[in-house]
Design a protein around this motif. Structure first.
Motif, short mmCIF file in Angstrom:
data_model
loop_
_atom_site.label_atom_id
_atom_site.label_comp_id
_atom_site.label_asym_id
_atom_site.label_seq_id
_atom_site.Cartn_x
_atom_site.Cartn_y
_atom_site.Cartn_z
N GLY A 89 0.79 -1.22 0.00
CA GLY A 89 0.00 0.00 0.00
C GLY A 89 0.82 1.27 0.00
N ILE A 90 2.16 1.17 0.17
CA ILE A 90 2.99 2.37 0.19
C ILE A 90 3.30 2.77 -1.24
N THR A 91 2.61 3.76 -1.73
CA THR A 91 2.78 4.17 -3.12
C THR A 91 3.81 5.27 -3.24
N ALA A 92 4.18 5.55 -4.46
CA ALA A 92 5.18 6.58 -4.71
C ALA A 92 4.63 7.97 -4.45
N LEU A 93 3.31 8.10 -4.32
CA LEU A 93 2.71 9.41 -4.10
C LEU A 93 2.43 9.67 -2.62
N SER A 94 2.28 8.63 -1.84
CA SER A 94 1.75 8.81 -0.50
C SER A 94 2.65 9.58 0.43
N PHE A 95 3.97 9.55 0.18
CA PHE A 95 4.87 10.28 1.07
C PHE A 95 4.64 11.78 1.00
N LEU A 96 4.01 12.27 -0.05
CA LEU A 96 3.82 13.70 -0.21
C LEU A 96 2.93 14.28 0.88
N LEU A 97 2.11 13.46 1.46
CA LEU A 97 1.08 13.98 2.36
C LEU A 97 1.30 13.58 3.81
N THR A 98 2.48 13.04 4.14
CA THR A 98 2.73 12.56 5.49
C THR A 98 3.89 13.33 6.10
N GLU A 135 17.21 12.69 2.62
CA GLU A 135 16.12 12.29 1.73
C GLU A 135 15.76 10.83 1.97
N TYR A 136 16.78 9.99 2.13
CA TYR A 136 16.53 8.58 2.43
C TYR A 136 15.78 8.44 3.76
N ASP A 137 16.22 9.20 4.76
CA ASP A 137 15.58 9.16 6.06
C ASP A 137 14.13 9.62 5.98
N PHE A 138 13.88 10.61 5.12
CA PHE A 138 12.52 11.11 4.87
C PHE A 138 11.63 9.99 4.34
N TYR A 139 12.13 9.26 3.35
CA TYR A 139 11.36 8.14 2.79
C TYR A 139 11.10 7.08 3.86
N LEU A 140 12.13 6.75 4.63
CA LEU A 140 11.99 5.70 5.63
C LEU A 140 10.99 6.09 6.72
N ASN A 141 11.09 7.33 7.21
CA ASN A 141 10.15 7.79 8.24
C ASN A 141 8.72 7.76 7.75
N ASN A 142 8.50 8.23 6.53
CA ASN A 142 7.15 8.27 5.99
C ASN A 142 6.58 6.88 5.83
N VAL A 154 13.64 -4.66 5.74
CA VAL A 154 12.80 -4.62 4.55
C VAL A 154 12.36 -3.18 4.28
N ALA A 155 12.04 -2.44 5.36
CA ALA A 155 11.62 -1.04 5.21
C ALA A 155 12.75 -0.20 4.62
N LYS A 156 13.97 -0.45 5.05
CA LYS A 156 15.11 0.28 4.50
C LYS A 156 15.26 0.03 3.00
N GLU A 157 15.10 -1.22 2.61
CA GLU A 157 15.18 -1.55 1.18
C GLU A 157 14.05 -0.87 0.41
N LYS A 158 12.85 -0.85 1.02
CA LYS A 158 11.71 -0.22 0.37
C LYS A 158 11.92 1.28 0.24
N ALA A 159 12.54 1.90 1.25
CA ALA A 159 12.82 3.34 1.19
C ALA A 159 13.77 3.66 0.04
N LEU A 160 14.78 2.84 -0.13
CA LEU A 160 15.71 3.05 -1.25
C LEU A 160 15.03 2.80 -2.58
N GLU A 161 14.19 1.77 -2.63
CA GLU A 161 13.45 1.48 -3.86
C GLU A 161 12.55 2.66 -4.24
N THR A 162 11.90 3.25 -3.24
CA THR A 162 11.05 4.41 -3.51
C THR A 162 11.86 5.57 -4.03
N ALA A 163 13.04 5.79 -3.45
CA ALA A 163 13.91 6.87 -3.91
C ALA A 163 14.31 6.66 -5.37
#
Length: 344
Positions: free
Chosen positions: A8-17, A42-49, A78-87
């Motif tokens: 459910g974590i989409t590439a758009l959803s971080f914009l609003l969190t 920036e990576y930390d931003f993705y991970l936190n969101n 897994v979350a760290k990998e997902k954060a990098l993937e999102t970046a």
């Protein structure tokens, strides 16, 4: 625990969190993708969101992130990998958009600017945009980049979806394989609603009017029990405006309908007909079976999402869009513990 928890974590959803505080200097580059740089903040931003969006799930505490495993890995890893993937994907959307021959026309740039304006307005309503940038140690330019990426994501996906077919066999197969995971708590029902309140104002009917409504509803109920065509009764008598726009009935899960309606449906076998009263009026209800067609739109969206992820990987490979780590990557990944990255 299944890795689908992150779907459910989409590439758009971080914009609003709103993100937590960053631990790193904003100019520490941990990786590059072509001409784009990914900084530690920036990576930390993705991970936190990503982590904040998972609050309320089984990953609701710092301990959960360190102890729960997903396919043999700690959830935090897994979350760290997902954060990098999102970046990487956020960069890829822009690259793919341009490689497909699209241009940043005035209309496109106006749409991106509107996204930015909406974003700034939202943050200003929740503590202030400048304060948000200061707390996360990310730049206004990065937010511009996110808005541009979001626009490109939308456009690339729309083009992909228009060109991609999802067959009825695929929908049926998905339903068969995922029915218990996604759809087990749903019901489907049609009803005839006889109102006991004004449809425009919500004002309750007089006792005399309610008595007339009840007599009418009970008569329709008996006719339904005697075998009259239920669809015809709905068409002729239902005072629910939603009946016309939901000809196949309402598909719902817990809490989506008034409790009396849900309880009545739950008391019925498939094909059974029941009667109940709610604040809206009297309901004559027929419970209906569920099948793949009941969730066709949702299933199609899920299948398209999976196919789009594969398409994105193919395009990243075709266009040489790859992550190149710097010497800072290992230390930043090691430092981003679950407790650190959720500090406020």
């Amino acid at each position: 625990m299944n890795k689908k928890i992150f779907c459910g974590i989409t590439a758009l959803s971080f914009l609003l969190t709103a993100s937590g505080c960053s631990l790193f200097s904003s100019d520490v580059v941990i990786a590059t993708v072509g001409d784009y740089k990914i900084t530690a903040s920036e990576y930390d931003f993705y991970l936190n969101n990503l982590k904040q969006q998972m609050q309320g799930t089984e990953l609701s505490s710092d301990e959960d992130w360190e102890t729960i495993e997903i396919n043999g890995q700690k959830a935090i890893d897994v979350a760290k990998e997902k954060a990098l993937e999102t970046a990487v994907n956020n960069i890829a959307y822009i690259e793919i958009y341009e490689k497909l021959g699209n241009e940043f026309t005035k209309e496109a740039n106006d749409s991106i600017a509107q996204k930015k304006n909406d974003l700034v307005s939202q943050y200003n309503q929740n503590g202030g945009y400048k304060e948000f940038l200061n707390s996360t140690k990310i730049s206004d330019d990065f937010m511009d980049f996110l808005c541009k990426s979001a626009y490109c994501n939308e456009q690339v996906y729309l083009q992909f979806a228009q060109e991609t077919q999802v067959t009825e066999d695929e929908i049926q197969s998905f339903y068969d394989e995922n029915q218990n995971e996604y759809y087990s708590g749903y019901r489907r029902a049609k009803h005839v609603l006889i109102l006991t309140q004004d449809s425009d104002t919500g004002t309750a009917y007089s006792e005399e009017q309610k008595a007339e409504a009840k007599k009418k509803a009970e008569d329709i109920y008996q006719r339904a029990l005697s075998g009259e065509d239920f669809d015809s009764l709905v068409s002729e008598y239902s005072e629910d405006p939603g009946s016309a726009s939901n000809p196949d009935g309402y598909v719902f899960t817990d809490g989506e309908m008034v409790q009396e309606f849900q309880d009545c449906v739950d008391s019925l076998e498939i094909g059974g007909i029941g009667f109940c009263e709610s604040d809206y009026g009297y309901h004559i209800i027929q419970r209906l079976p569920l099948d793949a067609s009941s969730f066709a739109d949702d299933i199609k969206m899920r299948i398209l999402s999976d196919k789009f992820a594969d398409y994105l990987d193919e395009k990243k490979s075709e266009y040489g869009i790859t992550l190149v780590e710097t010497e800072n990557m290992a230390s930043v990944m090691q430092s981003s513990t679950s407790s650190d990255s959720t500090e406020e």
